[in-house]
Design a protein around this motif. Sequence first.
Motif, PDB file in Angstrom:
ATOM      1  N   LEU A 222      45.394  44.046 -27.699  1.00 21.23           N
ATOM      2  CA  LEU A 222      45.519  42.947 -28.310  1.00 21.23           C
ATOM      3  C   LEU A 222      45.349  43.090 -29.788  1.00 21.23           C
ATOM      4  CD1 LEU A 222      44.479  39.411 -27.205  1.00 21.23           C
ATOM      5  CD2 LEU A 222      43.737  40.110 -29.262  1.00 21.23           C
ATOM      6  N   VAL A 223      46.337  42.627 -30.743  1.00 22.05           N
ATOM      7  CA  VAL A 223      45.773  43.033 -32.297  1.00 22.05           C
ATOM      8  C   VAL A 223      45.648  41.711 -32.927  1.00 22.05           C
ATOM      9  CG1 VAL A 223      47.147  43.952 -34.225  1.00 22.05           C
ATOM     10  CG2 VAL A 223      47.374  45.124 -32.021  1.00 22.05           C
ATOM     11  N   LEU A 224      44.721  42.032 -33.740  1.00 20.80           N
ATOM     12  CA  LEU A 224      44.385  40.789 -34.747  1.00 20.80           C
ATOM     13  C   LEU A 224      44.630  41.408 -36.073  1.00 20.80           C
ATOM     14  CD1 LEU A 224      41.304  40.417 -32.433  1.00 20.80           C
ATOM     15  CD2 LEU A 224      42.159  38.103 -33.360  1.00 20.80           C
ATOM     16  N   GLU A 225      45.406  40.666 -36.979  1.00 23.15           N
ATOM     17  CA  GLU A 225      45.634  40.791 -38.011  1.00 23.15           C
ATOM     18  C   GLU A 225      45.033  39.734 -39.273  1.00 23.15           C
ATOM     19  OE1 GLU A 225      49.440  43.475 -38.532  1.00 23.15           O
ATOM     20  OE2 GLU A 225      49.593  41.862 -36.892  1.00 23.15           O
ATOM     21  N   HIS A 226      44.368  40.366 -40.075  1.00 18.90           N
ATOM     22  CA  HIS A 226      43.479  39.486 -41.051  1.00 18.90           C
ATOM     23  C   HIS A 226      44.584  39.158 -42.140  1.00 18.90           C
ATOM     24  CE1 HIS A 226      40.544  38.524 -44.189  1.00 18.90           C
ATOM     25  NE2 HIS A 226      40.252  37.686 -43.257  1.00 18.90           N
TER      26      HIS A 226
ATOM     27  N   SER B 168      43.350  30.162 -39.146  1.00 22.79           N
ATOM     28  CA  SER B 168      44.312  30.374 -40.087  1.00 22.79           C
ATOM     29  C   SER B 168      44.028  31.784 -40.892  1.00 22.79           C
ATOM     30  CB  SER B 168      44.018  29.182 -41.378  1.00 22.79           C
ATOM     31  OG  SER B 168      42.795  29.179 -41.894  1.00 22.79           O
ATOM     32  N   ARG B 169      43.035  32.431 -40.482  1.00 25.05           N
ATOM     33  CA  ARG B 169      43.044  33.708 -41.252  1.00 25.05           C
ATOM     34  C   ARG B 169      43.401  34.884 -40.376  1.00 25.05           C
ATOM     35  NH1 ARG B 169      38.072  30.842 -43.267  1.00 25.05           N
ATOM     36  NH2 ARG B 169      36.782  31.791 -41.828  1.00 25.05           N
ATOM     37  N   TRP B 170      43.897  34.549 -39.351  1.00 27.50           N
ATOM     38  CA  TRP B 170      44.168  35.643 -38.251  1.00 27.50           C
ATOM     39  C   TRP B 170      45.382  35.383 -37.511  1.00 27.50           C
ATOM     40  CZ3 TRP B 170      41.075  40.039 -38.242  1.00 27.50           C
ATOM     41  CH2 TRP B 170      39.557  39.763 -38.646  1.00 27.50           C
ATOM     42  N   THR B 171      46.200  36.568 -37.237  1.00 33.65           N
ATOM     43  CA  THR B 171      47.414  36.435 -36.469  1.00 33.65           C
ATOM     44  C   THR B 171      47.004  37.283 -35.062  1.00 33.65           C
ATOM     45  OG1 THR B 171      48.692  38.207 -37.518  1.00 33.65           O
ATOM     46  CG2 THR B 171      49.145  36.033 -38.009  1.00 33.65           C
ATOM     47  N   VAL B 172      47.348  36.838 -34.031  1.00 35.17           N
ATOM     48  CA  VAL B 172      47.043  37.740 -32.657  1.00 35.17           C
ATOM     49  C   VAL B 172      48.303  37.910 -32.070  1.00 35.17           C
ATOM     50  CG1 VAL B 172      45.716  37.536 -30.652  1.00 35.17           C
ATOM     51  CG2 VAL B 172      44.956  36.208 -32.622  1.00 35.17           C
ATOM     52  N   THR B 173      48.606  39.200 -31.476  1.00 41.12           N
ATOM     53  CA  THR B 173      49.663  39.589 -30.952  1.00 41.12           C
ATOM     54  C   THR B 173      49.021  40.440 -29.718  1.00 41.12           C
ATOM     55  OG1 THR B 173      50.627  39.931 -33.178  1.00 41.12           O
ATOM     56  CG2 THR B 173      52.190  40.524 -31.036  1.00 41.12           C
ATOM     57  N   ASN B 174      49.563  40.314 -28.542  1.00 44.37           N
ATOM     58  CA  ASN B 174      49.593  40.961 -27.413  1.00 44.37           C
ATOM     59  C   ASN B 174      50.461  42.157 -27.369  1.00 44.37           C
ATOM     60  OD1 ASN B 174      47.573  39.483 -25.789  1.00 44.37           O
ATOM     61  ND2 ASN B 174      49.219  38.109 -25.549  1.00 44.37           N
TER      62      ASN B 174
END
Length: 375
Positions: free
Chosen positions: A336-340, A368-374
């Motif tokens: 899982l990737v968290l992008e700031h 609101s500060r992070w996007t999350v992708t599997n």
Amino acid sequence: MAPHLTGTATASVAYAAAMPQGSTPQRIEIPTPDDWHVHLRDGEMLDAVVGYTARRFRTAMVMPNLVPPITSSAAAAAYLDRITTAAAGVETTTDGFDPWIVWYCSPDIDTTDLVEAHGAGTARTVKYYPAGATTNSEAGGTGLSAFVDLFEVMAEHGIRLLVHAESTRPEVDIFDREEAFLVDELAPLCAQIPELAVTVEHVSTAAGISFVHDHPQCAATITPHHLARDRGDLLASGLKPDLYCKPVINSPADRDALVAAATSGDPAFCLGTDSAPHPTSAKYGPTAKAGVFNAAYGLEVVADVFARHDAVDQLAAFVSSNGCAIYGVEPPMGRLVLEHEAVDVELATHLTTATGDDVVLFGTEEASRWTVTNV
Ligand code: NCD
Ligand code: ZN
């Protein structure tokens, strides 16, 4: 049909300017997380919330405080069926979604039934609630000592005990309830049955962290909200029912001790969100029900805490590998990737169930500060 991931963005979320301090990494890749403490409820609420957990977490340790609580193999199997039905068709992690059924510690438990269900996978653990300590705990126990015979059987069969550690002695201050329970009740039980594996659920104080350090048979879950907020957030600028939970969010020093433990990599500590949805009708009134619904954005909240403390290299241990080792499950395959980065869409601030109940989502600021992708 499960109305998963419903939610109406009634207010735009404009927090993105408040970026974490320190050398904030732009991209964090972690193994698929597990949630070792979650309330999925039942009926329309189950339908409404299960998708939030399933899209972020592989394993879900599902709490048994339904009315009536889960105390038999028949009730456990039926609840697992209802969860599986509600989760059919929802987006899951790349490792899928694996709900674990927990039994509610009660005199009604038949130990033969429990041991058989444990073998069959419908009694993963048993949860002790002190009567009256929290939501739907009326059926709970008046003391751990009343269940020693059950705990002996559990120790013998490798069934872990989960504990809601709050003393309900009326003379104990609300902010000291965890320490009082640990000293009065759990310490003697640990001494009496050293083979019993125990998880101190939603540990909330520095005293609780010390207790786990001192008792090798104990592990602990920690919630996103206890890591990210303190009692000032709950009480200082107008009472916030959405932050009211049990155990109550405690002092800044307690929060700092939780953050230190979570970010240390210590294998005794893992994520348990304690996501606990209540309709706003039960939150905003003369008395508020205890529980924070954080399944939607809890992971972003935890990542934000770790980033602010320059500890993202320990995030995988806290949200994945420590729990895998504690509960004896294989590490996940997926990532899982968290992008700031500032989220460019309006985030939902609440969900609405099929019967029209609203539930507020915790953590929109961090989300609101992070996007999350599997991946
Ligand atoms: C939980 C709930 O609502 O079921 N509430 C809470 O404040 N944590 C019960 C619990 O885990 O204590
Ligand atoms: Zn809980």
